[in-house]
Design an enzyme around this catalytic site. Structure first.
Site, short mmCIF file in Angstrom:
data_model
loop_
_atom_site.label_atom_id
_atom_site.label_comp_id
_atom_site.label_asym_id
_atom_site.label_seq_id
_atom_site.Cartn_x
_atom_site.Cartn_y
_atom_site.Cartn_z
N GLY A 142 9.45 -12.04 -0.96
CA GLY A 142 10.39 -11.38 -0.06
C GLY A 142 11.41 -12.32 0.53
O GLY A 142 12.57 -11.95 0.74
N ASP A 158 6.37 -5.51 6.48
CA ASP A 158 4.99 -5.07 6.67
C ASP A 158 4.08 -6.12 6.04
O ASP A 158 3.59 -5.95 4.93
CB ASP A 158 4.79 -3.69 6.03
N ASP A 218 0.81 -1.22 0.00
CA ASP A 218 0.00 0.00 0.00
C ASP A 218 0.85 1.27 0.00
O ASP A 218 0.36 2.36 -0.26
CB ASP A 218 -0.98 0.00 1.18
N1 SPM Z 1 0.63 -1.27 5.40
C1 SPM Z 1 -0.40 -1.86 6.13
C2 SPM Z 1 -0.40 -3.32 6.00
C3 SPM Z 1 -0.79 -3.92 7.26
N2 SPM Z 1 0.04 -4.96 7.70
C4 SPM Z 1 -0.34 -5.52 8.96
C5 SPM Z 1 -1.70 -6.08 8.93
C6 SPM Z 1 -2.01 -6.90 10.13
C7 SPM Z 1 -3.41 -7.21 10.14
N3 SPM Z 1 -3.76 -8.19 11.09
C8 SPM Z 1 -4.02 -7.78 12.41
C9 SPM Z 1 -4.49 -8.94 13.23
C10 SPM Z 1 -5.87 -9.38 12.99
N4 SPM Z 1 -6.15 -10.21 11.92
#
Ligand code: SPM
Length: 278
Positions: A138, A155, A86
């Site tokens: 990656g 990320d 993103d």
């Molecule tokens: N740049 C934003 C990307 C987000 N990366 C981390 C996402 C983590 C999402 N999960 C949190 C826990 C619950 N399912």
């Protein structure tokens, strides 16, 4: 028409009211959805998991970029982002003129495309001329770049689907190999409420590989449980306090990261501290 959209986690969910779906794509890797929400700006979901909302993404992206930046044993010049399609981490790294190159390795080109089309405030990170985009795996990319980077930020999505290999011990060993001496990593380490075993496991890998490693908590209201971790690790003298600080101009731009928050983010509730000491 308004529509409540949920991320569901074993018996409960986190729900956001949306008014318009901007993107609904099934890529080779995942289901990519972007919504315009009623109160939280844009919402990005991958395979039904919330990745960001405009409302609070600054908190996550500032911390993911700046914790390793200021934990690095020397002023970083070369950064790598794994995942992060993103562009939010890129945007935050771009605030640092000291960085000469910022590579990103994202597995799903469709995420990059959708973010650039519909999430311009986050994906503006790609507009920086120091950014080089690599579409691919990656874990393979780091094997091919030993000793190259001062900081590496992972990320990732949750450890299911394309994010899965990014939570293994072999991957962490690869991150260490891809760093220059004294370099630092910051990796998405989940929530100690939601996925305590995963959080504990990745911090344990990092502790086994680096002189210093720890779990920093980041408050992000639109991630289930409202908290997510960044595993920060380095052979530098300390990761738990910043080794340098943002100058006045940069500090004014930041809304979440401060040197005090860097230190404070490692102060965990008793049960979580105990989890990482086990
Ligand atoms: N740049 C934003 C990307 C987000 N990366 C981390 C996402 C983590 C999402 N999960 C949190 C826990 C619950 N399912």
């Amino acid at each position: 028409m308004e529509r409540w959209v949920s991320e569901v986690n074993e018996g409960w969910g986190l729900t956001v009211n949306t008014r318009n779906q901007l993107c609904d794509i099934r890529s080779k890797y995942q289901h990519i959805e972007i919504f315009e929400t009623v109160n939280l700006g844009k919402l990005l979901m991958l395979d039904g998991i919330i990745q960001l909302t405009s409302y609070d993404e600054f908190a996550y992206h500032e911390m993911m970029a700046n914790l390793p930046f200021y934990a690095c044993g020397h002023t970083p010049e070369r950064a790598l982002v794994i995942g992060g399609g993103d562009g939010g981490v890129l945007r935050e790294l771009g605030r640092h003129p000291e960085l000469k190159s910022i590579d990103i390795c994202e597995i799903d080109a469709e995420v990059i495309k959708a973010a650039r089309e519909f999430l311009s405030e986050t994906a503006c990170g790609y507009d920086d001329e120091r950014v080089a985009i690599h579409v691919g795996d990656g874990s393979r990319f780091i094997q091919e770049h030993p000793g190259c980077y001062d900081i590496i930020i992972v990320d990732s999505t949750d450890p299911a689907g394309p994010g899965e290999p990014l939570f293994g011990e072999k991957f962490y060993a690869g991150l260490k190999r891809a760093l220059k001496p004294g370099g630092a990593i910051g990796t998405q380490a989940e929530s100690y409420f939601l996925f305590p075993d995963i959080a504990r496991r990745v911090v344990k890998f990092a502790k086994g590989l680096f002189k210093n490693a720890g779990f920093a908590q980041i408050h992000v209201p639109t991630y289930p449980t409202g908290v997510i971790g960044c595993c920060v690790a380095s052979d530098s003298e300390c990761v738990f306090a910043p080794l340098r600080s943002p100058d006045e101009k940069l500090q004014k731009e930041l809304r979440y990261y401060t040197p005090e928050i860097h230190r404070g983010s490692f102060m965990l509730p008793g049960f979580a501290r105990e989890l990482f000491e086990r």
